[in-house]
Design a protein around this motif. Structure first.
Motif, mmCIF file in Angstrom:
data_model
loop_
_atom_site.group_PDB
_atom_site.id
_atom_site.type_symbol
_atom_site.label_atom_id
_atom_site.label_comp_id
_atom_site.label_asym_id
_atom_site.label_seq_id
_atom_site.Cartn_x
_atom_site.Cartn_y
_atom_site.Cartn_z
ATOM 1 N N ILE A 187 -24.793 -8.239 -34.449
ATOM 2 C CA ILE A 187 -24.695 -8.134 -32.807
ATOM 3 C C ILE A 187 -24.886 -9.941 -32.793
ATOM 4 C CG2 ILE A 187 -26.089 -8.041 -30.803
ATOM 5 C CD1 ILE A 187 -27.124 -5.432 -32.013
ATOM 6 N N GLU A 188 -25.670 -10.598 -33.557
ATOM 7 C CA GLU A 188 -25.585 -12.047 -32.987
ATOM 8 C C GLU A 188 -24.401 -12.710 -33.655
ATOM 9 O OE1 GLU A 188 -27.942 -13.300 -31.028
ATOM 10 O OE2 GLU A 188 -28.953 -11.525 -31.159
ATOM 11 N N HIS B 164 -10.096 3.218 -35.757
ATOM 12 C CA HIS B 164 -10.329 2.261 -34.563
ATOM 13 C C HIS B 164 -11.670 1.554 -34.865
ATOM 14 C CE1 HIS B 164 -8.009 5.276 -32.634
ATOM 15 N NE2 HIS B 164 -7.588 4.315 -32.000
ATOM 16 N N THR B 165 -11.741 0.999 -36.150
ATOM 17 C CA THR B 165 -12.800 0.376 -36.837
ATOM 18 C C THR B 165 -12.408 -1.213 -37.097
ATOM 19 O OG1 THR B 165 -14.032 2.246 -37.835
ATOM 20 C CG2 THR B 165 -14.452 0.181 -38.735
ATOM 21 N N PHE B 166 -13.086 -2.186 -36.667
ATOM 22 C CA PHE B 166 -12.655 -3.503 -36.940
ATOM 23 C C PHE B 166 -13.720 -4.065 -37.770
ATOM 24 C CE2 PHE B 166 -13.573 -7.876 -35.914
ATOM 25 C CZ PHE B 166 -12.299 -8.382 -36.215
ATOM 26 N N ASP B 167 -13.428 -4.832 -38.720
ATOM 27 C CA ASP B 167 -14.354 -5.420 -40.025
ATOM 28 C C ASP B 167 -14.623 -6.943 -39.293
ATOM 29 O OD1 ASP B 167 -15.587 -6.236 -42.067
ATOM 30 O OD2 ASP B 167 -14.237 -5.144 -43.265
ATOM 31 N N LEU B 168 -15.683 -7.045 -38.948
ATOM 32 C CA LEU B 168 -16.224 -8.355 -38.527
ATOM 33 C C LEU B 168 -16.168 -9.261 -39.822
ATOM 34 C CD1 LEU B 168 -17.367 -9.933 -36.104
ATOM 35 C CD2 LEU B 168 -19.809 -9.373 -37.023
ATOM 36 N N MET B 169 -16.179 -8.883 -41.125
ATOM 37 C CA MET B 169 -16.403 -9.560 -42.222
ATOM 38 C C MET B 169 -14.972 -10.212 -42.481
ATOM 39 S SD MET B 169 -17.386 -8.478 -46.154
ATOM 40 C CE MET B 169 -16.215 -7.247 -46.483
ATOM 41 N N GLU B 170 -13.973 -9.726 -42.157
ATOM 42 C CA GLU B 170 -12.493 -10.136 -42.266
ATOM 43 C C GLU B 170 -12.457 -11.547 -41.550
ATOM 44 O OE1 GLU B 170 -10.240 -9.164 -44.230
ATOM 45 O OE2 GLU B 170 -11.559 -7.832 -45.202
ATOM 46 N N ILE B 171 -13.287 -11.861 -40.845
ATOM 47 C CA ILE B 171 -12.923 -13.183 -39.933
ATOM 48 C C ILE B 171 -13.440 -14.181 -40.989
ATOM 49 C CG2 ILE B 171 -13.902 -14.751 -38.110
ATOM 50 C CD1 ILE B 171 -13.815 -11.998 -36.233
ATOM 51 N N PHE B 172 -14.601 -14.186 -41.774
ATOM 52 C CA PHE B 172 -15.126 -14.868 -42.534
ATOM 53 C C PHE B 172 -14.142 -14.955 -43.854
ATOM 54 C CE2 PHE B 172 -18.031 -13.751 -39.436
ATOM 55 C CZ PHE B 172 -18.636 -14.896 -38.905
ATOM 56 N N LYS B 173 -13.978 -13.675 -44.327
ATOM 57 C CA LYS B 173 -13.188 -13.832 -45.676
ATOM 58 C C LYS B 173 -12.035 -14.279 -45.625
ATOM 59 C CE LYS B 173 -12.033 -10.056 -48.770
ATOM 60 N NZ LYS B 173 -11.731 -8.562 -48.922
ATOM 61 N N VAL C 194 -23.560 -16.340 -43.968
ATOM 62 C CA VAL C 194 -22.844 -16.536 -42.621
ATOM 63 C C VAL C 194 -24.215 -16.609 -41.623
ATOM 64 C CG1 VAL C 194 -21.406 -15.647 -41.061
ATOM 65 C CG2 VAL C 194 -20.840 -15.700 -43.245
ATOM 66 N N LEU C 195 -24.960 -15.567 -41.480
ATOM 67 C CA LEU C 195 -26.028 -15.332 -40.715
ATOM 68 C C LEU C 195 -26.868 -16.799 -40.252
ATOM 69 C CD1 LEU C 195 -27.537 -13.448 -38.472
ATOM 70 C CD2 LEU C 195 -28.805 -12.745 -40.250
#
Length: 134
Positions: free
Chosen positions: A121-122, A40-49, A67-68
């Motif tokens: 978080i941001e 149940h882990t979502f990788d936030l990096m994938e959105i950018f990748k 990105v930040l």
């Protein structure tokens, strides 16, 4: 450890899930919860990748360091420890007790970890705001 519910948001799912698997090898009594977390882990990096969120100032990178500062007004520029590899090396030296200035190193590592957490978080909040405006 949290109850079995919800989604766990990380940056770099494969790395984080591998660490969880290592924990299970050492502490098999926690296999059920860490298996749940990994599933149940979502990788936030994938959105950018995957370029689902793109900006030219990312410079074709999906690194959190690129990105930040584009999606927020935050950067790693003023930190003594600014890179995960450096942080890992310093942590190993702390464990081996081979640092001259351990208290300052600990403070620097904590600042790095604090910013890494804040960055996630941001960035997450920015993505949610974008989706909410669609």
């Amino acid at each position: 450890i949290a109850p079995k519910e919800g989604t766990y948001i990380v940056r770099n799912r494969s790395f984080e899930c591998d660490r969880n698997k290592e924990i299970v090898l050492r502490y098999p009594e926690f296999a059920e919860i860490f298996t749940y977390i990994n599933e149940h882990t979502f990788d936030l990096m994938e959105i950018f990748k995957e370029r689902e969120y793109f900006h030219p100032d990312f410079q074709w990178s999906y690194s959190i360091k690129k990105v930040l500062p584009v999606v927020t007004d935050i950067s790693y520029d003023n930190l003594a420890v600014w890179d995960g590899g450096v942080a890992t090396e310093l942590l190993q030296k702390l464990i081996k007790n081979t640092l001259d200035n351990a208290p300052q190193t600990v403070a620097n590592l904590l600042e790095y970890c604090k910013l890494d957490t804040r960055a996630m978080i941001e960035i997450y909040k920015k993505i949610v705001a974008k989706i909410s405006n669609i």
